[in-house]
Design a protein around this motif. Structure first.
Motif, mmCIF file in Angstrom:
data_model
loop_
_atom_site.group_PDB
_atom_site.id
_atom_site.type_symbol
_atom_site.label_atom_id
_atom_site.label_comp_id
_atom_site.label_asym_id
_atom_site.label_seq_id
_atom_site.Cartn_x
_atom_site.Cartn_y
_atom_site.Cartn_z
ATOM 1 N N UNK A 153 0.853 -1.178 0.000
ATOM 2 C CA UNK A 153 0.000 0.000 0.000
ATOM 3 C C UNK A 153 0.894 1.234 0.000
ATOM 4 N N UNK A 154 0.648 2.112 -0.951
ATOM 5 C CA UNK A 154 1.490 3.305 -1.076
ATOM 6 C C UNK A 154 0.640 4.547 -1.260
ATOM 7 N N UNK A 155 1.169 5.672 -0.801
ATOM 8 C CA UNK A 155 0.516 6.959 -1.020
ATOM 9 C C UNK A 155 1.530 7.966 -1.521
ATOM 10 N N UNK A 156 1.070 8.826 -2.395
ATOM 11 C CA UNK A 156 1.928 9.925 -2.841
ATOM 12 C C UNK A 156 1.038 11.137 -3.044
ATOM 13 N N UNK A 157 1.375 12.206 -2.349
ATOM 14 C CA UNK A 157 0.613 13.440 -2.519
ATOM 15 C C UNK A 157 1.186 14.217 -3.690
ATOM 16 N N UNK A 158 0.316 14.560 -4.615
ATOM 17 C CA UNK A 158 0.760 15.327 -5.778
ATOM 18 C C UNK A 158 0.869 16.800 -5.395
ATOM 19 N N UNK A 159 1.741 17.505 -6.108
ATOM 20 C CA UNK A 159 1.888 18.938 -5.861
ATOM 21 C C UNK A 159 0.599 19.663 -6.215
ATOM 22 N N UNK A 160 0.500 20.904 -5.823
ATOM 23 C CA UNK A 160 -0.717 21.648 -6.131
ATOM 24 C C UNK A 160 -0.813 21.821 -7.638
ATOM 25 N N UNK A 161 -2.025 21.970 -8.096
ATOM 26 C CA UNK A 161 -2.252 21.957 -9.538
ATOM 27 C C UNK A 161 -1.513 23.089 -10.229
ATOM 28 N N UNK A 162 -1.009 22.785 -11.419
ATOM 29 C CA UNK A 162 -0.277 23.797 -12.173
ATOM 30 C C UNK A 162 -1.031 24.115 -13.466
ATOM 31 N N UNK A 163 -2.328 23.818 -13.441
ATOM 32 C CA UNK A 163 -3.137 24.095 -14.623
ATOM 33 C C UNK A 163 -3.157 25.604 -14.907
ATOM 34 N N UNK A 164 -3.276 25.932 -16.151
ATOM 35 C CA UNK A 164 -3.295 27.351 -16.537
ATOM 36 C C UNK A 164 -4.503 28.036 -15.900
ATOM 37 N N UNK A 165 -4.384 29.290 -15.466
ATOM 38 C CA UNK A 165 -5.498 29.993 -14.816
ATOM 39 C C UNK A 165 -6.654 30.198 -15.789
#
Lengths: 149, 109
Positions: free
Chosen positions: A137-149
Protein backbone atom coordinates in the motif's frame (compact mmCIF):
# COMPACT_ATOMS: atom_id res chain seq x y z
CA UNK A 1 -11.65 7.06 3.61
CA UNK A 2 -13.19 9.75 1.41
CA UNK A 3 -12.60 8.36 -2.08
CA UNK A 4 -12.89 10.83 -4.98
CA UNK A 5 -12.16 8.30 -7.68
CA UNK A 6 -11.31 4.64 -7.75
CA UNK A 7 -10.24 1.96 -10.20
CA UNK A 8 -9.68 -1.70 -9.46
CA UNK A 9 -8.61 -4.51 -11.75
CA UNK A 10 -7.05 -7.97 -11.80
CA UNK A 11 -4.14 -8.82 -14.05
CA UNK A 12 -3.00 -12.29 -15.00
CA UNK A 13 0.51 -12.49 -13.54
CA UNK A 14 2.42 -12.53 -16.83
CA UNK A 15 5.19 -10.07 -17.65
CA UNK A 16 3.37 -8.60 -20.67
CA UNK A 17 0.90 -7.07 -18.21
CA UNK A 18 3.54 -4.85 -16.57
CA UNK A 19 3.09 -2.36 -19.42
CA UNK A 20 -0.70 -2.63 -19.08
CA UNK A 21 -0.49 -1.68 -15.38
CA UNK A 22 1.58 1.42 -16.25
CA UNK A 23 -0.84 2.43 -18.99
CA UNK A 24 -3.80 2.10 -16.60
CA UNK A 25 -2.02 4.23 -14.00
CA UNK A 26 -1.33 6.96 -16.58
CA UNK A 27 -4.96 6.98 -17.70
CA UNK A 28 -6.17 7.15 -14.10
CA UNK A 29 -3.76 9.88 -13.02
CA UNK A 30 -3.72 12.25 -15.99
CA UNK A 31 -7.06 13.95 -15.13
CA UNK A 32 -5.44 14.98 -11.81
CA UNK A 33 -2.86 16.88 -13.88
CA UNK A 34 0.34 15.48 -12.37
CA UNK A 35 3.71 16.92 -13.35
CA UNK A 36 5.77 14.92 -15.83
CA UNK A 37 8.03 13.93 -12.96
CA UNK A 38 5.17 12.76 -10.72
CA UNK A 39 3.73 10.69 -13.54
CA UNK A 40 7.13 9.15 -14.37
CA UNK A 41 7.75 8.36 -10.68
CA UNK A 42 4.38 6.67 -10.20
CA UNK A 43 4.62 4.71 -13.46
CA UNK A 44 7.92 3.37 -12.15
CA UNK A 45 6.33 2.58 -8.77
CA UNK A 46 3.47 0.49 -10.22
CA UNK A 47 5.88 -1.24 -12.57
CA UNK A 48 8.11 -2.29 -9.66
CA UNK A 49 5.16 -3.44 -7.55
CA UNK A 50 3.50 -5.51 -10.30
CA UNK A 51 6.87 -6.94 -11.41
CA UNK A 52 7.62 -8.02 -7.83
CA UNK A 53 4.28 -9.83 -7.64
CA UNK A 54 4.91 -11.61 -10.95
CA UNK A 55 8.61 -12.40 -10.47
CA UNK A 56 8.69 -13.15 -6.76
CA UNK A 57 5.11 -13.61 -5.51
CA UNK A 58 4.17 -16.21 -8.10
CA UNK A 59 7.63 -17.72 -8.55
CA UNK A 60 7.27 -21.31 -9.70
CA UNK A 61 3.47 -21.17 -9.79
CA UNK A 62 2.01 -23.81 -12.10
CA UNK A 63 -0.65 -21.54 -13.51
CA UNK A 64 -0.24 -17.77 -13.48
CA UNK A 65 -1.95 -16.17 -10.48
CA UNK A 66 -3.70 -12.81 -10.36
CA UNK A 67 -2.36 -9.43 -9.35
CA UNK A 68 -5.00 -7.04 -8.04
CA UNK A 69 -4.42 -3.33 -8.51
CA UNK A 70 -6.45 -0.71 -6.67
CA UNK A 71 -5.90 2.97 -7.42
CA UNK A 72 -7.66 5.75 -5.57
CA UNK A 73 -7.64 9.50 -5.67
CA UNK A 74 -8.11 10.80 -2.14
CA UNK A 75 -8.62 14.38 -0.94
CA UNK A 76 -5.70 16.79 -0.98
CA UNK A 77 -4.43 15.32 -4.24
CA UNK A 78 -3.32 12.14 -2.54
CA UNK A 79 -2.85 9.17 -4.85
CA UNK A 80 -3.32 5.77 -3.21
CA UNK A 81 -2.08 2.54 -4.76
CA UNK A 82 -2.55 -1.00 -3.52
CA UNK A 83 -1.03 -4.01 -5.27
CA UNK A 84 -2.04 -7.44 -3.99
CA UNK A 85 -0.92 -10.94 -4.88
CA UNK A 86 -1.87 -14.30 -3.42
CA UNK A 87 1.58 -15.74 -3.94
CA UNK A 88 4.31 -17.07 -1.69
CA UNK A 89 4.71 -14.00 0.56
CA UNK A 90 7.99 -12.37 1.58
CA UNK A 91 9.88 -14.43 4.20
CA UNK A 92 11.99 -11.49 5.44
CA UNK A 93 10.58 -8.05 4.64
CA UNK A 94 13.46 -6.02 6.09
CA UNK A 95 15.91 -8.07 4.00
CA UNK A 96 13.78 -7.61 0.89
CA UNK A 97 13.78 -3.85 1.44
CA UNK A 98 17.57 -3.56 1.64
CA UNK A 99 18.80 -1.79 -1.49
CA UNK A 100 20.64 -4.15 -3.88
CA UNK A 101 19.58 -7.29 -2.02
CA UNK A 102 17.70 -9.71 -4.27
CA UNK A 103 16.44 -13.25 -3.93
CA UNK A 104 17.04 -13.77 -7.65
CA UNK A 105 20.52 -12.51 -8.67
CA UNK A 106 20.76 -15.17 -11.38
CA UNK A 107 17.79 -13.53 -13.10
CA UNK A 108 19.55 -10.17 -13.08
CA UNK A 109 17.17 -8.59 -10.61
CA UNK A 110 18.84 -5.39 -9.42
CA UNK A 111 17.39 -5.55 -5.90
CA UNK A 112 16.12 -1.99 -6.17
CA UNK A 113 12.36 -2.47 -6.47
CA UNK A 114 11.50 -1.61 -2.85
CA UNK A 115 14.10 1.17 -2.67
CA UNK A 116 12.54 2.82 -5.73
CA UNK A 117 8.99 2.38 -4.42
CA UNK A 118 10.01 3.92 -1.08
CA UNK A 119 11.87 6.76 -2.66
CA UNK A 120 9.08 7.69 -5.10
CA UNK A 121 6.18 7.58 -2.61
CA UNK A 122 5.42 9.31 0.69
CA UNK A 123 4.42 6.13 2.52
CA UNK A 124 4.80 2.41 1.79
CA UNK A 125 3.28 -0.39 3.86
CA UNK A 126 3.94 -4.09 3.34
CA UNK A 127 1.63 -6.79 4.68
CA UNK A 128 2.72 -10.30 3.89
CA UNK A 129 2.15 -13.85 5.10
CA UNK A 130 4.08 -16.95 3.99
CA UNK A 131 2.07 -18.90 1.44
CA UNK A 132 -0.79 -16.39 1.46
CA UNK A 133 0.51 -13.41 -0.42
CA UNK A 134 1.57 -9.80 -0.16
CA UNK A 135 -0.24 -6.46 -0.05
CA UNK A 136 1.70 -3.29 -0.84
CA UNK A 137 0.00 0.00 0.00
CA UNK A 138 1.49 3.30 -1.08
CA UNK A 139 0.52 6.96 -1.02
CA UNK A 140 1.93 9.93 -2.84
CA UNK A 141 0.61 13.44 -2.52
CA UNK A 142 0.76 15.33 -5.78
CA UNK A 143 1.89 18.94 -5.86
CA UNK A 144 -0.72 21.65 -6.13
CA UNK A 145 -2.25 21.96 -9.54
CA UNK A 146 -0.28 23.80 -12.17
CA UNK A 147 -3.14 24.09 -14.62
CA UNK A 148 -3.30 27.35 -16.54
CA UNK A 149 -5.50 29.99 -14.82
CA UNK B 1 16.30 -2.03 -31.02
CA UNK B 2 19.18 -1.60 -33.47
CA UNK B 3 22.63 -3.10 -32.98
CA UNK B 4 25.65 -1.83 -34.88
CA UNK B 5 29.31 -2.78 -34.49
CA UNK B 6 32.16 -0.49 -35.50
CA UNK B 7 35.28 -2.61 -36.15
CA UNK B 8 37.66 0.36 -36.12
CA UNK B 9 36.77 1.51 -32.61
CA UNK B 10 35.70 -1.94 -31.32
CA UNK B 11 32.50 -0.26 -30.25
CA UNK B 12 29.12 -2.01 -30.09
CA UNK B 13 26.25 0.47 -30.25
CA UNK B 14 22.84 -0.74 -29.10
CA UNK B 15 20.09 1.72 -29.77
CA UNK B 16 17.31 0.85 -27.35
CA UNK B 17 13.78 2.16 -27.65
CA UNK B 18 10.26 2.10 -26.23
CA UNK B 19 10.01 0.78 -22.66
CA UNK B 20 12.54 -1.29 -20.71
CA UNK B 21 10.86 -3.36 -18.02
CA UNK B 22 11.13 -6.96 -16.78
CA UNK B 23 9.16 -8.17 -19.81
CA UNK B 24 11.23 -6.44 -22.50
CA UNK B 25 14.59 -6.77 -20.69
CA UNK B 26 14.32 -10.56 -20.89
CA UNK B 27 14.00 -10.32 -24.67
CA UNK B 28 16.69 -7.62 -25.13
CA UNK B 29 19.24 -9.47 -23.04
CA UNK B 30 19.54 -12.42 -25.44
CA UNK B 31 20.11 -10.23 -28.50
CA UNK B 32 22.60 -7.92 -26.78
CA UNK B 33 24.60 -10.84 -25.38
CA UNK B 34 24.72 -12.58 -28.76
CA UNK B 35 26.30 -9.40 -30.22
CA UNK B 36 28.71 -9.05 -27.27
CA UNK B 37 30.00 -12.61 -27.64
CA UNK B 38 30.19 -12.27 -31.43
CA UNK B 39 32.35 -9.12 -31.32
CA UNK B 40 33.88 -8.88 -27.82
CA UNK B 41 33.70 -5.08 -28.00
CA UNK B 42 35.95 -2.72 -26.05
CA UNK B 43 32.99 -0.37 -25.55
CA UNK B 44 29.29 -1.15 -25.31
CA UNK B 45 27.22 1.96 -25.94
CA UNK B 46 23.61 1.69 -24.78
CA UNK B 47 21.88 4.56 -26.52
CA UNK B 48 18.89 5.49 -24.37
CA UNK B 49 17.68 8.53 -26.32
CA UNK B 50 14.54 6.76 -27.59
CA UNK B 51 13.72 4.96 -24.34
CA UNK B 52 10.49 6.30 -22.85
CA UNK B 53 10.47 4.22 -19.66
CA UNK B 54 12.90 2.21 -17.58
CA UNK B 55 12.54 0.62 -14.15
CA UNK B 56 14.87 -1.49 -12.00
CA UNK B 57 14.74 -4.29 -14.57
CA UNK B 58 16.68 -1.95 -16.88
CA UNK B 59 19.21 -1.46 -14.10
CA UNK B 60 19.49 -5.26 -13.84
CA UNK B 61 20.05 -5.40 -17.61
CA UNK B 62 22.93 -2.88 -17.37
CA UNK B 63 24.46 -4.60 -14.32
CA UNK B 64 24.34 -7.97 -16.08
CA UNK B 65 26.13 -6.63 -19.17
CA UNK B 66 28.71 -4.98 -16.90
CA UNK B 67 29.43 -8.35 -15.30
CA UNK B 68 30.09 -9.85 -18.74
CA UNK B 69 32.19 -6.98 -20.15
CA UNK B 70 34.19 -5.99 -17.11
CA UNK B 71 36.33 -9.19 -16.95
CA UNK B 72 37.00 -8.75 -20.69
CA UNK B 73 38.31 -5.23 -20.09
CA UNK B 74 35.30 -3.62 -21.76
CA UNK B 75 33.41 -0.55 -20.62
CA UNK B 76 29.78 0.56 -20.83
CA UNK B 77 28.58 3.95 -21.98
CA UNK B 78 25.00 5.04 -21.29
CA UNK B 79 24.14 7.67 -23.85
CA UNK B 80 21.46 10.37 -23.76
CA UNK B 81 19.02 9.17 -21.07
CA UNK B 82 15.85 11.27 -20.68
CA UNK B 83 15.70 13.16 -17.36
CA UNK B 84 13.50 10.62 -15.53
CA UNK B 85 15.72 7.76 -16.73
CA UNK B 86 18.87 9.65 -15.69
CA UNK B 87 17.22 9.93 -12.26
CA UNK B 88 16.82 6.13 -12.01
CA UNK B 89 20.43 5.64 -13.18
CA UNK B 90 21.68 8.04 -10.49
CA UNK B 91 19.47 6.42 -7.87
CA UNK B 92 21.01 3.03 -8.70
CA UNK B 93 24.55 4.42 -8.66
CA UNK B 94 25.13 3.42 -12.28
CA UNK B 95 27.81 6.11 -12.68
CA UNK B 96 30.07 3.74 -10.74
CA UNK B 97 29.73 1.02 -13.40
CA UNK B 98 29.29 3.03 -16.57
CA UNK B 99 30.02 6.34 -18.21
CA UNK B 100 26.87 8.44 -18.66
CA UNK B 101 27.29 10.75 -21.63
CA UNK B 102 25.31 13.31 -23.53
CA UNK B 103 25.65 13.87 -27.27
CA UNK B 104 26.34 17.40 -28.40
CA UNK B 105 23.04 19.08 -29.23
CA UNK B 106 22.18 18.79 -32.90
CA UNK B 107 22.97 21.89 -34.97
CA UNK B 108 19.85 23.69 -36.05
CA UNK B 109 20.20 24.36 -39.76
Amino acid sequence: MNVLNECRFDLVAISANEALARAALSAFLIPADPTAEELADLRTVISEAVTNAIVHGYRGAETPGRVTVLMRMLPERTFYLRVTDKGCGIPDVSKAMEPLWTSAPQEERAGLGFAIMQSFTDTLHVRTAPGRGTVLTMRRRLGTTHAAP
Amino acid sequence: MQIRYDTETACLVVRLDYEIDHHSATLLRADIDAAIYAHLPRTLVLDLADVAFMDSSGIGLIMGRYKILSPLGGEIVLRDPAPHIAQILRFAGMERLARITRSAPKEVV
